[in-house]
Structure formats: C-alpha cells, structure tokens
Design a protein around this motif. Structure first.
Motif, mmCIF file in Angstrom:
data_model
loop_
_atom_site.group_PDB
_atom_site.id
_atom_site.type_symbol
_atom_site.label_atom_id
_atom_site.label_comp_id
_atom_site.label_asym_id
_atom_site.label_seq_id
_atom_site.Cartn_x
_atom_site.Cartn_y
_atom_site.Cartn_z
ATOM 1 N N ALA A 26 0.845 -1.199 0.000
ATOM 2 C CA ALA A 26 0.000 0.000 0.000
ATOM 3 C C ALA A 26 0.882 1.251 0.000
ATOM 4 C CB ALA A 26 -0.930 -0.014 1.206
ATOM 5 N N GLU A 27 1.998 1.169 0.702
ATOM 6 C CA GLU A 27 2.931 2.296 0.724
ATOM 7 C C GLU A 27 3.567 2.501 -0.660
ATOM 8 O OE1 GLU A 27 6.615 3.384 3.443
ATOM 9 O OE2 GLU A 27 5.315 1.888 4.377
ATOM 10 N N ALA A 28 3.901 1.401 -1.313
ATOM 11 C CA ALA A 28 4.501 1.487 -2.655
ATOM 12 C C ALA A 28 3.496 2.083 -3.638
ATOM 13 C CB ALA A 28 4.954 0.108 -3.115
ATOM 14 N N ARG A 29 2.228 1.776 -3.458
ATOM 15 C CA ARG A 29 1.182 2.369 -4.317
ATOM 16 C C ARG A 29 1.095 3.872 -4.064
ATOM 17 N NH1 ARG A 29 -3.926 -0.379 -3.128
ATOM 18 N NH2 ARG A 29 -3.566 0.547 -1.105
ATOM 19 N N GLU A 30 1.185 4.222 -2.791
ATOM 20 C CA GLU A 30 1.158 5.619 -2.372
ATOM 21 C C GLU A 30 2.294 6.404 -3.045
ATOM 22 O OE1 GLU A 30 -0.877 8.255 -0.119
ATOM 23 O OE2 GLU A 30 -1.457 6.199 -0.536
ATOM 24 N N GLU A 31 3.481 5.800 -3.040
ATOM 25 C CA GLU A 31 4.686 6.437 -3.608
ATOM 26 C C GLU A 31 4.602 6.600 -5.113
ATOM 27 O OE1 GLU A 31 8.237 6.917 -2.510
ATOM 28 O OE2 GLU A 31 7.389 7.173 -0.487
ATOM 29 N N THR A 32 4.036 5.587 -5.794
ATOM 30 C CA THR A 32 4.129 5.556 -7.255
ATOM 31 C C THR A 32 2.806 5.832 -7.957
ATOM 32 O OG1 THR A 32 3.615 3.195 -7.220
ATOM 33 C CG2 THR A 32 5.953 3.781 -7.213
ATOM 34 N N GLY A 33 1.710 5.676 -7.244
ATOM 35 C CA GLY A 33 0.394 5.805 -7.884
ATOM 36 C C GLY A 33 -0.013 4.541 -8.636
ATOM 37 N N LEU A 34 0.810 3.500 -8.597
ATOM 38 C CA LEU A 34 0.484 2.275 -9.343
ATOM 39 C C LEU A 34 -0.431 1.367 -8.518
ATOM 40 C CD1 LEU A 34 3.973 1.262 -10.843
ATOM 41 C CD2 LEU A 34 2.117 2.535 -11.955
ATOM 42 N N PRO A 35 -1.511 0.871 -9.125
ATOM 43 C CA PRO A 35 -2.362 -0.097 -8.425
ATOM 44 C C PRO A 35 -1.593 -1.393 -8.157
ATOM 45 C CG PRO A 35 -3.408 0.694 -10.460
ATOM 46 C CD PRO A 35 -2.001 1.178 -10.479
ATOM 47 N N VAL A 36 -2.015 -2.094 -7.119
ATOM 48 C CA VAL A 36 -1.281 -3.259 -6.620
ATOM 49 C C VAL A 36 -2.029 -4.572 -6.870
ATOM 50 C CG1 VAL A 36 -0.718 -4.360 -4.406
ATOM 51 C CG2 VAL A 36 0.016 -2.004 -4.844
ATOM 52 N N VAL A 37 -1.297 -5.550 -7.410
ATOM 53 C CA VAL A 37 -1.812 -6.915 -7.595
ATOM 54 C C VAL A 37 -1.076 -7.806 -6.603
ATOM 55 C CG1 VAL A 37 -2.062 -8.843 -9.218
ATOM 56 C CG2 VAL A 37 -1.952 -6.489 -10.093
ATOM 57 N N THR A 38 -1.824 -8.566 -5.799
ATOM 58 C CA THR A 38 -1.146 -9.482 -4.868
ATOM 59 C C THR A 38 -1.991 -10.720 -4.635
ATOM 60 O OG1 THR A 38 0.207 -9.503 -2.841
ATOM 61 C CG2 THR A 38 -2.006 -8.569 -2.641
ATOM 62 N N GLU A 39 -1.314 -11.804 -4.298
ATOM 63 C CA GLU A 39 -2.006 -13.092 -4.187
ATOM 64 C C GLU A 39 -2.770 -13.248 -2.875
ATOM 65 O OE1 GLU A 39 0.240 -16.494 -5.450
ATOM 66 O OE2 GLU A 39 -1.243 -17.910 -4.681
ATOM 67 N N VAL A 40 -3.896 -13.939 -2.981
ATOM 68 C CA VAL A 40 -4.617 -14.358 -1.775
ATOM 69 C C VAL A 40 -4.759 -15.877 -1.852
ATOM 70 C CG1 VAL A 40 -6.913 -13.850 -2.793
ATOM 71 C CG2 VAL A 40 -6.641 -13.994 -0.310
ATOM 72 N N MET A 41 -4.446 -16.547 -0.734
ATOM 73 C CA MET A 41 -4.390 -18.009 -0.773
ATOM 74 C C MET A 41 -5.534 -18.707 -0.055
ATOM 75 S SD MET A 41 -0.453 -19.151 -0.613
ATOM 76 C CE MET A 41 -0.163 -18.735 1.087
ATOM 77 N N ALA A 42 -6.229 -17.975 0.816
ATOM 78 C CA ALA A 42 -7.251 -18.651 1.623
ATOM 79 C C ALA A 42 -8.506 -17.784 1.712
ATOM 80 C CB ALA A 42 -6.711 -18.918 3.027
ATOM 81 N N PRO A 43 -9.677 -18.426 1.713
ATOM 82 C CA PRO A 43 -10.921 -17.645 1.781
ATOM 83 C C PRO A 43 -10.932 -16.674 2.960
ATOM 84 C CG PRO A 43 -11.414 -19.954 1.370
ATOM 85 C CD PRO A 43 -9.930 -19.878 1.624
#
Ligand code: PEP
Ligand code: MN
Length: 277
Positions: free
Chosen positions: A91-108
């Motif tokens: 979330a901080e990296a998105r804040e710095e760059t304005g780029l939306p973030v894709v990340t994995e979720v493994m469990a419901p």
C-alpha cells in the motif's frame, strides 16, 4: 473449423452483450487498446526492496505493481512472505508511485484483509481449482487475476473463471503462466496458443506471465514480445532490484535495466498488432 468449447461454460464465454470485457483499475485498464504491464518482485521482502522495485518499474512505464505478501511455496522451509506487513508495504509502494497493486490471496479467510490493501486479488496457479477460494473471490469487490492451473486445460481454467463470475464478480483477468511440460531447461511450458484461443472464445482479458512460465531471465524478453504479438492484453513480469539476493524467484527476475529495455522493445511489437503500451 471453429474452436469447440464446452457449452456448459456460460458466463466466461462470449455471448450477447459480452464481446470484450474492459477492466479498470485506478488509471490502468486491462483489455483495451493498450497492453497493460504489471511488474514487480515475486515477493515483498522489505520496505526498501519494494519501494526500490516500485520506483524502477514505474519509471520504466509499468501500469501496475506486483508483489506477493502471502506466498504459496513448494516447501514449508522456504520464505512464506511477510503477510499483513507485506500488504502494508504494498500500500505504501502504491502511495509512492500511484500504481495499483496486484497481490495473491491463498485462503478464503484472508480475502477480506487482502481486499482492504490490494487493488487486484491474484489467485495463484496452485489454487486455480480451490473452489471455496474461487467462490469467496466471486463475492469480493475487487478484480481478480486468475492464473491458469499448473496442469489445467483451457476449459478447466475458464470453468474456474466461471465460479468467480457466477459468484457475482464480473472483473476477471485470465493469466497464462505456463503449464507442466517435460523439459528440464524451463520451469514450465508457456502455452502461447492459449492467448488467441481465449481471445476467440472468451470476452475476458488475458495476460501472460513470462517469468513463471519459463523460470529463466533470458527467456522473459522474447516470450513477452511473443505474448504481445499473439494478442495478450497484458503481461505480469517479475522485476527485482537485486535478483541475486532475491528470497524467491531471483533466477527469473529481470533487473530494472533489463525491464527498461523490455518496455522500449515492446512498443513496436504492440504497434505491429494495432495496440499501444
Ligand atoms: C506468483 O505470481 O508469484 C506465483 C506464485 O505465480 P504462480 O501461481 O503462477 O506460480
Ligand atoms: Mn514468483
């Protein structure tokens, strides 16, 4: 001769009013005239590493950021990811760059927290047929990037997408990330024909992962170009500021300067198939 896809798949295939789905994520669009490039390290390792990677991929022209906080590792002894702390760094990296973030979720049970921090929920290849997880992200409010299973047929992959669409989440991006082959020189076998096949039968956008499909840094650039030439709507590429020190997938990670060259060389390929970067 047309492709003869199972008629049991209803929502993931083209139909009335479903010719081509555009997915908007912040300023990024997947499925439009531009090739979307998602880039970043395999895994969030530290704040410094992630911010350095994020700034580098942003400068080179990436449209979204990747990085795993919850990691599916083959062995329990390997680094499992920073979990919640990793999400906060993203979330901080998105804040710095304005780029939306894709990340994995493994469990419901982790979907709620990942959704709070991420812009796109990634379903990994190892969970591509985890039906409770597919049902849960079908109820999520964020788009889903659905990797193809390690040995899934295209119909099994589209059937997995069907679960998410049936659950009510219309924003699904398919990701071809290579399937199990028998060669020793690459990690998996990139099934590039899957791209035009999906474009022909489905309205969903499709992106290609040239990193996991090959496992080899030198193959990432040629396969990225080939994917764009084949009509992919985007790429998801691993980039690490110091691949030799990476905690995961260093051998397939591009250095920032390789990524810059890749972005430069992708432009003409995209234009040759009527697209931009
Ligand atoms: C990843 O993108 O980091 C990853 C683990 O990919 P896959 O699920 O395709 O192996
Ligand atoms: Mn990886």
């Amino acid at each position: 001769m047309t492709l003869n896809i199972s008629s049991k798949i209803k929502l993931a295939v083209k139909g009335e009013g479903r010719e081509s789905t555009l997915i908007r994520i912040g300023d990024a669009v997947i499925g439009g005239g531009k090739v979307a490039v998602i880039a970043g390290p395999c895994t969030v390792e530290s704040r410094e590493q992630m911010i350095e990677a994020a700034s580098a991929v942003k400068a080179a022209g990436a449209s979204m950021l990747r990085g795993g906080a919850f990691k599916p590792r083959t062995l329990p002894y390997s680094f499992q990811g920073l979990g919640l702390e990793g999400l906060k760094i993203l979330a901080e990296a998105r804040e710095e760059t304005g780029l939306p973030v894709v990340t994995e979720v493994m469990a419901p049970e982790e979907v709620a927290v990942v959704e709070e921090y991420a812009d796109v929920l990634q379903i990994g290849a190892r969970n591509a047929q985890n039906y409770p997880l597919l049902k849960r992200v079908g109820k999520a409010q964020k788009p889903v990037l659905l990797k193809r299973g390690l040995a899934s047929t295209i119909e099994e992959w589209l059937s997995a997408a069907e679960y998410i669409l049936h659950g009510g989440n219309a924003d699904v991006v398919l990701c071809e990330r290579g399937i199990r082959g028998y060669g020793r020189l690459t990690r998996f076998t990139l099934d590039l024909a899957a791209v035009p096949i999906v474009k022909e039968v489905s309205h969903l956008p499709v992106v290609v992962d040239p990193s996991h499909s090959t496992g080899v840094r030198s193959l990432v650039k040629p396969m990225s170009k080939a994917a764009v030439a084949a009509g992919a709507d985007g790429l998801i590429v691993e980039v690490h500021p110091h691949p030799d020190e990476a905690l995961c997938d260093g051998a397939q990670s591009l250095r920032p300067r390789d990524f810059e060259t890749l972005m430069d060389e992708l432009g003409p390929v995209a234009r040759s198939v009527g697209r931009g970067l």
